[in-house]
Design a protein around this motif. Structure first.
Motif, PDB file in Angstrom:
ATOM      1  N   ALA A  85       0.845  -1.208   0.000  1.00 30.40           N
ATOM      2  CA  ALA A  85       0.000   0.000   0.000  1.00 30.40           C
ATOM      3  C   ALA A  85       0.878   1.254   0.000  1.00 30.40           C
ATOM      4  N   ARG A  86       0.355   2.342  -0.511  1.00 24.18           N
ATOM      5  CA  ARG A  86       1.006   3.656  -0.366  1.00 24.18           C
ATOM      6  C   ARG A  86       0.799   4.093   1.083  1.00 24.18           C
ATOM      7  N   THR A  87       1.842   4.584   1.717  1.00 25.51           N
ATOM      8  CA  THR A  87       1.740   4.899   3.152  1.00 25.51           C
ATOM      9  C   THR A  87       2.214   6.311   3.482  1.00 25.51           C
ATOM     10  N   THR A  88       2.134   7.211   2.531  1.00 25.33           N
ATOM     11  CA  THR A  88       2.599   8.576   2.809  1.00 25.33           C
ATOM     12  C   THR A  88       1.901   9.139   4.047  1.00 25.33           C
ATOM     13  N   ARG A  89       0.575   8.933   4.107  1.00 24.47           N
ATOM     14  CA  ARG A  89      -0.202   9.494   5.209  1.00 24.47           C
ATOM     15  C   ARG A  89       0.148   8.824   6.530  1.00 24.47           C
ATOM     16  N   GLU A  90       0.185   7.497   6.533  1.00 26.20           N
ATOM     17  CA  GLU A  90       0.428   6.758   7.783  1.00 26.20           C
ATOM     18  C   GLU A  90       1.867   6.950   8.265  1.00 26.20           C
ATOM     19  N   THR A  91       2.798   6.951   7.300  1.00 32.43           N
ATOM     20  CA  THR A  91       4.206   7.117   7.679  1.00 32.43           C
ATOM     21  C   THR A  91       4.450   8.518   8.240  1.00 32.43           C
ATOM     22  N   SER A  92       3.813   9.511   7.635  1.00 30.94           N
ATOM     23  CA  SER A  92       3.944  10.893   8.132  1.00 30.94           C
ATOM     24  C   SER A  92       3.413  10.998   9.560  1.00 30.94           C
ATOM     25  N   LEU A  93       2.261  10.384   9.808  1.00 35.20           N
ATOM     26  CA  LEU A  93       1.666  10.445  11.149  1.00 35.20           C
ATOM     27  C   LEU A  93       2.572   9.766  12.173  1.00 35.20           C
ATOM     28  N   ALA A  94       3.088   8.593  11.803  1.00 38.09           N
ATOM     29  CA  ALA A  94       3.973   7.860  12.715  1.00 38.09           C
ATOM     30  C   ALA A  94       5.238   8.660  12.996  1.00 38.09           C
ATOM     31  N   LYS A  95       5.800   9.261  11.947  1.00 39.58           N
ATOM     32  CA  LYS A  95       7.054  10.023  12.100  1.00 39.58           C
ATOM     33  C   LYS A  95       6.832  11.246  12.982  1.00 39.58           C
ATOM     34  N   TRP A  96       5.771  11.969  12.705  1.00 39.87           N
ATOM     35  CA  TRP A  96       5.486  13.178  13.494  1.00 39.87           C
ATOM     36  C   TRP A  96       5.282  12.808  14.965  1.00 39.87           C
ATOM     37  N   PHE A  97       4.382  11.859  15.211  1.00 37.02           N
ATOM     38  CA  PHE A  97       4.030  11.506  16.586  1.00 37.02           C
ATOM     39  C   PHE A  97       5.242  10.951  17.338  1.00 37.02           C
ATOM     40  N   ALA A  98       5.930   9.986  16.715  1.00 37.46           N
ATOM     41  CA  ALA A  98       7.010   9.292  17.427  1.00 37.46           C
ATOM     42  C   ALA A  98       8.189  10.211  17.703  1.00 37.46           C
ATOM     43  N   THR A  99       8.519  11.094  16.756  1.00 40.40           N
ATOM     44  CA  THR A  99       9.677  11.967  16.987  1.00 40.40           C
ATOM     45  C   THR A  99       9.368  13.035  18.042  1.00 40.40           C
ATOM     46  N   GLU A 100       8.146  13.582  17.999  1.00 43.82           N
ATOM     47  CA  GLU A 100       7.775  14.567  19.033  1.00 43.82           C
ATOM     48  C   GLU A 100       7.777  13.902  20.413  1.00 43.82           C
ATOM     49  N   HIS A 101       7.267  12.688  20.455  1.00 42.06           N
ATOM     50  CA  HIS A 101       7.220  12.006  21.748  1.00 42.06           C
ATOM     51  C   HIS A 101       8.631  11.697  22.255  1.00 42.06           C
ATOM     52  N   GLU A 152      13.721  14.773   7.525  1.00 49.46           N
ATOM     53  CA  GLU A 152      12.656  13.934   6.916  1.00 49.46           C
ATOM     54  C   GLU A 152      11.284  14.589   7.072  1.00 49.46           C
ATOM     55  N   GLY A 153      11.271  15.898   6.947  1.00 51.37           N
ATOM     56  CA  GLY A 153      10.026  16.655   7.098  1.00 51.37           C
ATOM     57  C   GLY A 153       9.902  17.134   8.531  1.00 51.37           C
ATOM     58  N   THR A 154       9.837  18.459   8.718  1.00 48.78           N
ATOM     59  CA  THR A 154       9.701  18.993  10.078  1.00 48.78           C
ATOM     60  C   THR A 154       8.322  18.625  10.637  1.00 48.78           C
ATOM     61  N   SER A 155       8.191  18.741  11.945  1.00 53.73           N
ATOM     62  CA  SER A 155       6.882  18.463  12.566  1.00 53.73           C
ATOM     63  C   SER A 155       5.801  19.365  11.988  1.00 53.73           C
ATOM     64  N   GLN A 156       6.178  20.604  11.661  1.00 53.42           N
ATOM     65  CA  GLN A 156       5.177  21.513  11.093  1.00 53.42           C
ATOM     66  C   GLN A 156       4.697  20.987   9.749  1.00 53.42           C
ATOM     67  N   LEU A 157       5.630  20.507   8.945  1.00 56.60           N
ATOM     68  CA  LEU A 157       5.259  19.962   7.630  1.00 56.60           C
ATOM     69  C   LEU A 157       4.306  18.779   7.786  1.00 56.60           C
ATOM     70  N   HIS A 158       4.589  17.915   8.752  1.00 59.28           N
ATOM     71  CA  HIS A 158       3.731  16.727   8.915  1.00 59.28           C
ATOM     72  C   HIS A 158       2.337  17.105   9.401  1.00 59.28           C
ATOM     73  N   GLN A 159       2.261  18.154  10.210  1.00 59.81           N
ATOM     74  CA  GLN A 159       0.923  18.592  10.627  1.00 59.81           C
ATOM     75  C   GLN A 159       0.141  19.130   9.433  1.00 59.81           C
ATOM     76  N   LEU A 160       0.834  19.825   8.545  1.00 62.70           N
ATOM     77  CA  LEU A 160       0.158  20.325   7.337  1.00 62.70           C
ATOM     78  C   LEU A 160      -0.294  19.158   6.458  1.00 62.70           C
ATOM     79  N   ILE A 161       0.573  18.137   6.334  1.00 65.62           N
ATOM     80  CA  ILE A 161       0.209  16.954   5.524  1.00 65.62           C
ATOM     81  C   ILE A 161      -1.034  16.289   6.104  1.00 65.62           C
ATOM     82  N   GLN A 162      -1.032  16.091   7.420  1.00 63.00           N
ATOM     83  CA  GLN A 162      -2.172  15.414   8.047  1.00 63.00           C
ATOM     84  C   GLN A 162      -3.457  16.214   7.861  1.00 63.00           C
TER      85      GLN A 162
END
Ligand SMILES: Cc1cc2nc3c(=O)[nH]c(=O)nc-3n(C[C@H](O)[C@H](O)[C@H](O)COP(=O)(O)OP(=O)(O)OC[C@H]3O[C@@H](n4cnc5c(N)ncnc54)[C@H](O)[C@@H]3O)c2cc1C
Length: 216
Positions: free
Chosen positions: A121-137, A174-184
């Motif tokens: 599957a394409r996972t741009t959305r899921e991977t972005s969410l995981a990256k944003w959440f996990a790195t901030e945490h 790999e995309g700042t947290s701000q970028l991932h929030q915009l993607i989501q």
């Protein structure tokens, strides 16, 4: 190769084990044989690669957060104040519990993206969410791990100050947290959707492709 200059960045806050470099192209001519994909596809190829890179960053951040928790639990058993282990103090216990909750959640997000990748599957959305959440945490866990260690955490005698320096990098690359929030938000609002690509990702060996749209 004429026109290509490389350099190494010095003075980084963390990630000292990795070389972070620069590439400068000046009238550089790349032979057609070295081109990845078809002409005009470069951006799509780069973005598909970043779906993999972000995944490893997300998984690494979960591991870093786990290391923060492991070090904190160990220290909270060893250090005693007011006649008891500091893990018995409720405000210290709260920091440990918060670390654990985000680690479990982040790990599930990484596993979900990984499961989808295995099924092609394409996972741009899921991977972005995981990256944003996990790195901030991971950053929050590192801050709290230093807090649990008190003054010892602020010194390089203990690993947690290194965890903080390293964790901060991953909310930038790999995309700042701000970028991932915009993607989501853009996915949520329908401003963004995965466009068809010439080569869909292949399922891993032994896995079937999921029916389109079946996982959301
Ligand atoms: C240790 C390390 C390793 C790296 N490794 C690589 C690598 O291997 N390959 C590579 O290509 N790059 C790498 N980078 C670079 C990294 O990807 C970029 O630094 C990152 O994409 C941010 O770009 P920038 O530094 O130009 O920040 P800027 O784009 O200048 O952003 C500055 C700030 O503004 C915010 N911002 C910018 N635009 C918006 C917007 N539209 N809306 C809201 N906020 C916005 C950003 O989130 C950020 O907080 C690395 C960086 C570091 C620190």
């Amino acid at each position: 190769m004429p026109g290509l200059e490389t350099g190494t960045l010095h003075g980084k806050l963390g990630i000292h084990a990795g070389n972070t470099g620069t590439l400068a192209f000046t009238d550089l001519r790349v032979p057609v044989a070295n081109r990845v994909g078809e002409e005009g596809e470069g951006f799509l190829v780069a973005m598909s690669a970043i779906d993999q890179g972000r995944y490893t960053v997300a998984a690494g951040a979960v591991g870093l957060a786990q290391a923060c928790l492991d070090a904190s639990v160990k220290y909270a058993h060893e250090r005693e104040t007011f006649g008891q282990e500091i893990g018995r103090h409720q405000l210290v216990a709260q920091m440990l519990a918060k670390m654990e909750s985000g680690i479990q959640a982040g790990r599930l997000l990484v596993w979900k993206a990984g499961w989808l990748k295995n099924h092609g599957a394409r996972t741009t959305r899921e991977t972005s969410l995981a990256k944003w959440f996990a790195t901030e945490h991971a950053v929050q866990c590192a801050l709290d791990a230093i807090q649990v260690h008190g003054a010892n955490g602020y010194s390089n005698e203990f690993p947690v100050e290194r965890y903080l320096r390293n964790s901060k990098a991953a909310v930038i690359y790999e995309g700042t947290s701000q970028l991932h929030q915009l993607i989501q938000a853009d996915y949520l609002m329908g401003y963004r959707a995965d466009r068809p690509i010439r080569c869909e990702p292949l399922p891993a060996e032994g896995f079937d492709r999921l029916p389109p749209g079946s996982h959301r």
